[in-house]
Design a protein around this motif. Structure first.
Motif, PDB file in Angstrom:
ATOM      1  N   ARG A  84       0.957  -1.120   0.163  1.00  0.00           N
ATOM      2  CA  ARG A  84      -0.099   0.118   0.428  1.00  0.00           C
ATOM      3  C   ARG A  84       0.749   1.270  -0.293  1.00  0.00           C
ATOM      4  O   ARG A  84       2.509   1.220   0.747  1.00  0.00           O
ATOM      5  CB  ARG A  84      -0.695   0.017   1.429  1.00  0.00           C
ATOM      6  N   PHE A  85       0.756   2.029  -0.477  1.00  0.00           N
ATOM      7  CA  PHE A  85       1.275   3.853  -0.299  1.00  0.00           C
ATOM      8  C   PHE A  85       0.157   4.637  -0.066  1.00  0.00           C
ATOM      9  O   PHE A  85      -1.134   5.105  -0.715  1.00  0.00           O
ATOM     10  CB  PHE A  85       1.112   4.612  -1.706  1.00  0.00           C
ATOM     11  N   GLY A  86      -0.017   4.466   1.119  1.00  0.00           N
ATOM     12  CA  GLY A  86      -1.017   5.834   1.954  1.00  0.00           C
ATOM     13  C   GLY A  86      -2.373   4.314   2.050  1.00  0.00           C
ATOM     14  O   GLY A  86      -2.276   3.311   2.066  1.00  0.00           O
ATOM     15  N   ALA A  87      -3.431   5.014   2.026  1.00  0.00           N
ATOM     16  CA  ALA A  87      -4.778   4.654   1.773  1.00  0.00           C
ATOM     17  C   ALA A  87      -4.809   3.456  -0.184  1.00  0.00           C
ATOM     18  O   ALA A  87      -5.968   2.833  -0.005  1.00  0.00           O
ATOM     19  CB  ALA A  87      -5.818   5.855   1.557  1.00  0.00           C
ATOM     20  N   PHE A  88      -3.727   4.266  -0.482  1.00  0.00           N
ATOM     21  CA  PHE A  88      -3.898   3.349  -2.265  1.00  0.00           C
ATOM     22  C   PHE A  88      -3.326   2.189  -2.140  1.00  0.00           C
ATOM     23  O   PHE A  88      -2.418   1.891  -1.524  1.00  0.00           O
ATOM     24  CB  PHE A  88      -3.466   4.127  -3.087  1.00  0.00           C
ATOM     25  N   THR A  89      -3.741   1.086  -2.343  1.00  0.00           N
ATOM     26  CA  THR A  89      -3.715  -0.234  -2.717  1.00  0.00           C
ATOM     27  C   THR A  89      -3.036  -0.795  -3.842  1.00  0.00           C
ATOM     28  O   THR A  89      -3.541  -1.043  -5.468  1.00  0.00           O
ATOM     29  CB  THR A  89      -4.410  -1.432  -2.175  1.00  0.00           C
TER      30      THR A  89
ATOM     31  N   PRO B 266      -1.199  -2.241 -17.655  1.00  0.00           N
ATOM     32  CA  PRO B 266      -1.520  -0.438 -18.148  1.00  0.00           C
ATOM     33  C   PRO B 266      -0.820  -0.227 -17.137  1.00  0.00           C
ATOM     34  O   PRO B 266       0.227  -0.047 -16.277  1.00  0.00           O
ATOM     35  CB  PRO B 266      -2.389  -0.252 -17.854  1.00  0.00           C
ATOM     36  N   SER B 267      -0.213   1.325 -17.954  1.00  0.00           N
ATOM     37  CA  SER B 267       0.831   2.437 -16.981  1.00  0.00           C
ATOM     38  C   SER B 267       0.367   2.319 -15.389  1.00  0.00           C
ATOM     39  O   SER B 267      -0.921   2.370 -16.323  1.00  0.00           O
ATOM     40  CB  SER B 267       0.805   3.051 -17.759  1.00  0.00           C
ATOM     41  N   GLY B 268       0.416   2.233 -14.083  1.00  0.00           N
ATOM     42  CA  GLY B 268      -0.043   2.600 -13.529  1.00  0.00           C
ATOM     43  C   GLY B 268      -0.658   1.113 -12.395  1.00  0.00           C
ATOM     44  O   GLY B 268      -1.400   1.325 -11.963  1.00  0.00           O
ATOM     45  N   CYS B 269      -0.385   0.324 -13.164  1.00  0.00           N
ATOM     46  CA  CYS B 269      -1.273  -1.147 -12.932  1.00  0.00           C
ATOM     47  C   CYS B 269      -0.261  -1.223 -11.392  1.00  0.00           C
ATOM     48  O   CYS B 269      -0.935  -2.485 -10.846  1.00  0.00           O
ATOM     49  CB  CYS B 269      -1.528  -2.294 -13.915  1.00  0.00           C
ATOM     50  N   GLY B 270       0.661  -1.536 -11.431  1.00  0.00           N
ATOM     51  CA  GLY B 270       1.786  -2.036  -9.872  1.00  0.00           C
ATOM     52  C   GLY B 270       2.870  -2.935 -10.765  1.00  0.00           C
ATOM     53  O   GLY B 270       3.195  -3.295  -9.444  1.00  0.00           O
ATOM     54  N   LYS B 271       3.403  -2.830 -11.473  1.00  0.00           N
ATOM     55  CA  LYS B 271       4.408  -3.426 -12.024  1.00  0.00           C
ATOM     56  C   LYS B 271       5.733  -3.405 -11.556  1.00  0.00           C
ATOM     57  O   LYS B 271       6.341  -4.468 -10.953  1.00  0.00           O
ATOM     58  CB  LYS B 271       4.577  -3.523 -13.785  1.00  0.00           C
ATOM     59  N   THR B 272       5.806  -2.220 -11.877  1.00  0.00           N
ATOM     60  CA  THR B 272       7.281  -1.241 -11.443  1.00  0.00           C
ATOM     61  C   THR B 272       7.143  -1.945 -10.115  1.00  0.00           C
ATOM     62  O   THR B 272       8.129  -2.823  -8.874  1.00  0.00           O
ATOM     63  CB  THR B 272       7.631   0.509 -11.996  1.00  0.00           C
ATOM     64  N   THR B 273       5.969  -2.029  -9.021  1.00  0.00           N
ATOM     65  CA  THR B 273       6.534  -1.623  -7.622  1.00  0.00           C
ATOM     66  C   THR B 273       6.750  -2.950  -7.545  1.00  0.00           C
ATOM     67  O   THR B 273       6.612  -3.303  -5.822  1.00  0.00           O
ATOM     68  CB  THR B 273       4.380  -1.483  -7.285  1.00  0.00           C
ATOM     69  N   LEU B 274       5.507  -4.431  -8.228  1.00  0.00           N
ATOM     70  CA  LEU B 274       6.133  -5.090  -7.433  1.00  0.00           C
ATOM     71  C   LEU B 274       7.182  -6.076  -7.757  1.00  0.00           C
ATOM     72  O   LEU B 274       8.037  -6.866  -7.525  1.00  0.00           O
ATOM     73  CB  LEU B 274       5.338  -6.121  -8.159  1.00  0.00           C
TER      74      LEU B 274
HETATM   75  N1  ADP Z   1       5.903   6.310  -4.145  1.00  0.00           N
HETATM   76  C1  ADP Z   1       4.542   6.028  -4.781  1.00  0.00           C
HETATM   77  N2  ADP Z   1       3.799   6.415  -3.331  1.00  0.00           N
HETATM   78  C2  ADP Z   1       2.619   6.651  -3.902  1.00  0.00           C
HETATM   79  N3  ADP Z   1       2.129   5.979  -4.477  1.00  0.00           N
HETATM   80  C3  ADP Z   1       2.899   5.179  -5.877  1.00  0.00           C
HETATM   81  C4  ADP Z   1       4.378   5.114  -5.374  1.00  0.00           C
HETATM   82  N4  ADP Z   1       4.615   4.232  -6.387  1.00  0.00           N
HETATM   83  C5  ADP Z   1       4.151   4.672  -7.182  1.00  0.00           C
HETATM   84  N5  ADP Z   1       2.188   4.607  -6.791  1.00  0.00           N
HETATM   85  C6  ADP Z   1       1.064   4.325  -7.143  1.00  0.00           C
HETATM   86  O1  ADP Z   1       1.228   2.711  -7.472  1.00  0.00           O
HETATM   87  C7  ADP Z   1       0.134   3.085  -8.396  1.00  0.00           C
HETATM   88  C8  ADP Z   1       1.550   1.856  -9.073  1.00  0.00           C
HETATM   89  O2  ADP Z   1       2.655   1.859  -9.974  1.00  0.00           O
HETATM   90  P1  ADP Z   1       3.807   1.451 -10.877  1.00  0.00           P
HETATM   91  O3  ADP Z   1       3.940  -0.018 -10.177  1.00  0.00           O
HETATM   92  O4  ADP Z   1       5.426   2.532 -10.659  1.00  0.00           O
HETATM   93  O5  ADP Z   1       2.990   1.263 -11.889  1.00  0.00           O
HETATM   94  P2  ADP Z   1       3.613   0.701 -13.469  1.00  0.00           P
HETATM   95  O6  ADP Z   1       2.697  -0.650 -13.921  1.00  0.00           O
HETATM   96  O7  ADP Z   1       3.420   1.378 -14.556  1.00  0.00           O
HETATM   97  O8  ADP Z   1       5.341   0.479 -13.264  1.00  0.00           O
HETATM   98  C9  ADP Z   1       0.684   3.902  -9.183  1.00  0.00           C
HETATM   99  O9  ADP Z   1      -0.984   4.239  -9.235  1.00  0.00           O
HETATM  100  C10 ADP Z   1       1.400   5.571  -8.807  1.00  0.00           C
HETATM  101  O10 ADP Z   1       0.830   6.495  -8.228  1.00  0.00           O
END
Ligand code: ADP
Ligand code: MG
Lengths: 572, 365
Positions: free
Chosen positions: B16-21, B41-49
């Motif tokens: 989670r980032f704050g309230a956002f999962t 799609p962009s913003g779906c969480g790939k980079t986060t994973l």
């Molecule tokens: N450090 C962060 N703080 C808050 N929100 C984040 C952070 N990093 C990513 N997010 C949010 O998490 C979601 C997934 O991001 P990301 O994994 O970068 O997407 P993508 O699939 O394009 O790589 C996005 O909605 C992004 O705005």
């Protein structure tokens, strides 16, 4: 790549390094963050805290609540100094900000020729101690000045002199803010306005002024703060006209009345703290003003405007240059105004003051140490705060302390240092009066701008560099030394030169802190002036200014070399 | 494909980032030597994973095992991976050689050995003779190869690529795509690549992990993802897909207006609304016999010329409101003289039709 050499890489898990090392790295990083917070507490927060607590104590250290403030408010001489300060600061602000606006407009929004020269002329006061402008005025309008009559019988020594000298001294600070504000302009807005047939005056009122509004507000606060907290100019040219800064000095150094000095210090803190918050909100709004799609405004030649602003700017620039030229010239004069032949006798400081040339060398030592220590410490502090994701609480704490000195005038910080190092319980008191304290004080005094410079440079580096280093198991200290610091070298150099020039010219912070072995050039100027050796005071000021300018020019040369030969990787 | 002990195993991972999962309940297992793409799609969480796997931004919950070792809480340096970013992230002040040697120098290997290794890697990525240059002197494609060599220098067990090709020109991108895949096959290094480009994922991956809104929609081989999309989102995101509102007529049939079609299976009871999905390239128009199952008469609407093929809008005569998108090769267009306004036979094979519940709205791609 398809035609590449035989398969060389063997995939498969490589045993990663000893398990403890990486967590050791994290622990070291967190410890460093907290160490940074502790050092900043010691050099910034603790002295300020001492100032606050002294203001609510009696001379013998008993808590007296707001009694000191009550005494202050009911002592007519003290209140008079407050009113005097408000008066000269307001008047100087009213003079400087419009003039600086015109100057900035000439630089940014007109096609006046010789902008580089104009820029250099306006920045001149930054390289001299504030009191050099006051000394020059003494030569021009003082009792023996050749333009004495221009004051119509009014005495230079008092509000008149203070306001003129402060205006000269504060001018470049206002100018820097306003040129930045006027640099941010969307050319499309002007084109749109012109396409609609808007008159020039109306465009100025509806497009230019609103765009520069925040810069103007910021400039007003900055100039007001600089003037009200400056010590050097009222000391030299104020005569019997008491202001807050000289009062603080009298209370603390003259009468050893620390509590009353603390009260004055707190009063001086008010406009600076206000300026700090105004500046912060202004900054955030100024950014939003310009969209990413804005096209920068480029002035097109227009005869009437260019002529008017050109004349105004050159007159102002010439006055600034003339003032400092007079000071330098007078330092070579035998006996002003009766014998105008040239001499080097005024530079033989030993014949005027026992300390001779040693203050100058002390200043050099102090400035060099502040530059080296300041640049190193500030940069690695900013690195810890900006690039390591460790100890979030400690980082926020350090960041807060790093931004604090911006809101603290040198005089106030100096007072805090006096109280802190004079405290009987403080083992660091042995350093009081040493060059080391002056260096620490200078680094703390100019910390914020340096920190912002470092943070900005670090922020421009790809944040993935740290990720790559971590994946390659390179600890952050090695990565910072091999990659981050070399990339940021121009910014580190900037910080060093900024520290050096300010350390050389500052008066107000160090006037409380020097000792017999650590008297600085800027303080020697005050002493020489007090002793009536004005020409020698000007000579000391001229040498300081020459040194500061030389260092700045060397900086420009090195900077160019960095972009060229020394760091070849910057070239395409 | 899955050996008893996977190279990477992720279980119940959330972030989670704050309230956002950003990631919810991720379950994933990757075999040794596999090339896996995270697609979405962009913003779906790939980079986060990816960053959670690397330990750069640790997850809030869940387990990550690397080669059987639990690294859930381990810092990046205790994991065993190399990483490449879209921005290349080459150190500008170091030569190409020093960039590649960056992780090797740290291990205190003798200089000669490091030099040898750097030469080897430069040859491997097709950039011999370039070791003394600085990154600014190379093109984007060359820089990305250097980044790849740097990531591979320490022979990591896992290679992580975050949109490595997205910053490059289309032509360079396709070349580097093949080169990366070839290299990965030769080295056998387990690789995860993040991309939002479905074509890239289909062309490169052994398996694709399709993600949307922080959850995994489907995991499967490229063909499986393409032919049997598990959700309307996958169907829509990978390749082109026409969605039509339909009604279930039983376990193996749907009706669109007056048009009855046979499908493999619907899980919906007769009379329930469903969504029917079909690929434009699966609409046939040669060698059809009227009256056979899934053959219908339709009118050709607007035609768009797209080079190698034409995209047509087809309206079934029995169901005039439903617009089916159909692709016809340039050959077919010429041989059959297909033109706007024509009425002709069209056919859909039941194996290519997918039925989804009516509720789920397919997200726009
Ligand atoms: N450090 C962060 N703080 C808050 N929100 C984040 C952070 N990093 C990513 N997010 C949010 O998490 C979601 C997934 O991001 P990301 O994994 O970068 O997407 P993508 O699939 O394009 O790589 C996005 O909605 C992004 O705005
Ligand atoms: Mg991404």
């Amino acid at each position: 790549m398809s035609a590449a050499a035989p398969v060389a890489t063997r995939a498969g898990p490589v045993p990663s390094g000893p398990g403890a090392r990486a967590s050791t790295e994290a622990r070291i990083g967190a410890a460093l963050v907290w160490l940074l917070g502790a050092v900043l507490t010691l050099i910034i927060a603790a002295p300020l805290w001492m100032l606050l607590s002294k203001s609510v104590q009696s001379v013998d250290g008993a808590f007296v609540g707001l009694a000191n403030f009550a005494v202050y408010a009911t002592t007519p001489t003290l209140v008079a100094a407050l009113l005097n300060s408000l008066f000269v600061a307001s008047l100087s602000t009213a003079i400087v900000v419009p003039l600086a606006f015109v100057y900035a407009y000439a630089l940014q929004r007109s096609c006046v020729p010789g902008k580089g020269v104009l820029y250099a002329a306006a920045l001149l006061p930054i390289f001299a101690p504030s009191l050099l402008s006051a000394l020059a005025l003494v030569y021009v309008f003082g009792n023996q000045g050749f333009l004495k009559g221009a004051l119509f019988g009014a005495s230079l020594y008092g509000p008149v002199g203070i306001v003129i000298a402060e205006s000269l001294y504060a001018f470049p600070h206002a100018l820097l803010i306003l040129t930045t504000a006027l640099a941010l302009a969307d050319g499309r807005l002007y084109e749109a306005a012109e396409a609609m047939g808007t008159t020039r005056a109306r465009i100025f009122r509806t497009v230019t002024l609103p765009g520069a509004r925040y810069g103007l507000i910021s400039a007003v606060f900055v100039v007001f703060t600089i003037v009200i907290t400056d010590f050097g100019i009222p000391k030299v040219i104020g005569g019997q006209y008491a202001v807050l800064a000289t009062d603080a000095y009298k209370q603390v150094v003259g009468q050893q009345n620390f509590p009353m000095g603390a009260v004055v210090g707190l009063l001086l803190l008010v406009p600076a703290v206000l300026a700090f918050f105004v500046d912060r909100s202004v900054r955030s709004r100024q950014v939003a003003l310009l969209s990413a799609r804005a096209v920068p405004y480029v002035a097109k030649p227009r005869r009437a405007r260019d002529l008017a602003f050109g004349v105004a700017a050159y007159v102002i620039g010439a006055m600034i240059v003339a003032t400092y030229t007079v000071a330098v010239w007078a330092s070579f004069i035998k006996y002003w105004p009766y014998n105008l032949s040239l001499t080097l006798a005024n530079y033989d400081f030993a014949s005027f003051d026992a300390s001779g040339w040693s203050p100058y060398f002390n200043s050099l030592k102090m400035a060099a140490a502040s530059a080296v220590i300041g640049a190193t410490f500030v940069f690695f502090g900013a690195y810890l705060i900006e690039k390591l994701k460790l100890a979030p609480f400690g980082r926020a704490f350090a960041q807060f302390l790093a931004m604090l000195p911006m809101a603290v005038p040198g005089l106030v910080l100096g007072l805090g240092y006096v109280f802190f190092y004079n405290a009987t319980w403080n083992p660091l008191g042995v350093f009081y009066g040493s060059l080391a304290v002056l260096v620490v004080n200078t680094v703390a005094h100019f910390y914020t701008v340096a920190h912002i410079t470092a943070t900005t440079a670090l922020g421009q580096i790809d944040p993935e560099f740290e990720s790559v280093a971590a994946s390659l198991k390179v600890p952050f200290w090695r990565h910072a030394r091999r990659v981050t610091a070399p990339i940021c070298l121009p910014a580190i150099l900037d910080i060093g030169v900024y520290m050096f020039v300010n350390a050389l010219t500052t008066v107000s912070a160090v006037i409380f802190l020097y000792g017999s072995e650590s008297k600085l050039a800027s303080i020697a100027i005050v002493h020489l002036d007090e002793a009536g050796a004005i020409a020698s005071a000007a000579a000391m000021g001229a040498i300081v200014m020459a040194t500061a300018i030389a260092v700045k020019l060397a900086h420009l040369a090195i900077d160019r070399a960095l972009l060229g030969r020394l760091q070849a990787w910057r070239r395409r | 494909m899955t050996s008893p002990e996977p190279m990477l195993r992720i279980a119940r991972l959330s972030k989670r980032f704050g309230a956002f999962t950003a990631l919810r309940d991720i379950e994933l297992s990757i075999a040794r030597g596999e090339f896996v793409c995270f697609l979405g799609p962009s913003g779906c969480g790939k980079t986060t994973l990816l960053r959670a796997i690397a330990g750069l931004d640790p997850q809030d919950e869940g387990v990550i095992e690397l080669a059987g070792r639990d690294v859930s809480r381990a810092p990046p340096a205790e994991r065993d991976f190399g990483i490449v970013f879209q921005s290349y992230a080459l150190f500008p002040n170091l030569t190409i050689g020093d960039n590649i040697a960056y992780g090797l120098v740290n291990r205190g290997r003798p200089r000669a050995e490091i030099d040898r290794r750097v030469e080897e890697l430069l040859a491997l990525v097709g950039l011999p003779e370039q070791r003394r240059k600085y990154p600014v002197q190379l093109s984007g494609g060359q820089q990305q190869r250097v980044a790849l060599a740097r990531a591979l220098a320490t022979s990591p067990g896992l290679l992580l690529l975050d949109e490595p090709l997205s910053a490059l020109d289309a032509r360079v991108r396709i070349r580097l795509r093949d080169e990366i895949r070839g290299l990965q096959k030769r080295l056998g290094v387990t690789t995860i690549m993040v991309t939002h480009d479905q074509e890239e994922a289909l062309a490169m991956a052994d398996r694709i992990v399709v993600m949307n809104h922080g959850v995994i929609e489907q995991i499967g081989a490229p063909e499986e993802i393409y032919r049997q999309p598990a959700t309307p989102f996958v169907a829509d995101f990978v390749g082109h897909m026409t969605f039509l509102d339909a009604v279930s007529t039983g376990p193996r049939g749907v009706r669109i207006g007056g048009l009855e079609l046979h499908v493999r299976e619907t899980n919906a009871p007769a009379g329930a609304p469903v969504r029917l999905a079909m690929r434009p390239e699966e609409v046939r128009t040669r060698d059809l016999v009227e009256g056979e199952a899934n053959v219908f008469r339709g009118r050709v609407g607007a035609l768009a010329f797209l080079g190698a093929f034409c995209r047509a809008r087809v309206e079934p005569v029995q169901s005039p409101g439903a617009a089916i998108t159909a692709d016809f090769s340039a050959n077919a267009m010429r041989d059959l003289a297909i033109a706007t306004g024509q009425e002709r036979l069209f056919g859909l094979s039941e194996a290519t039709l997918r039925v989804f519940p009516a509720r789920a709205e397919p997200a726009a791609s």
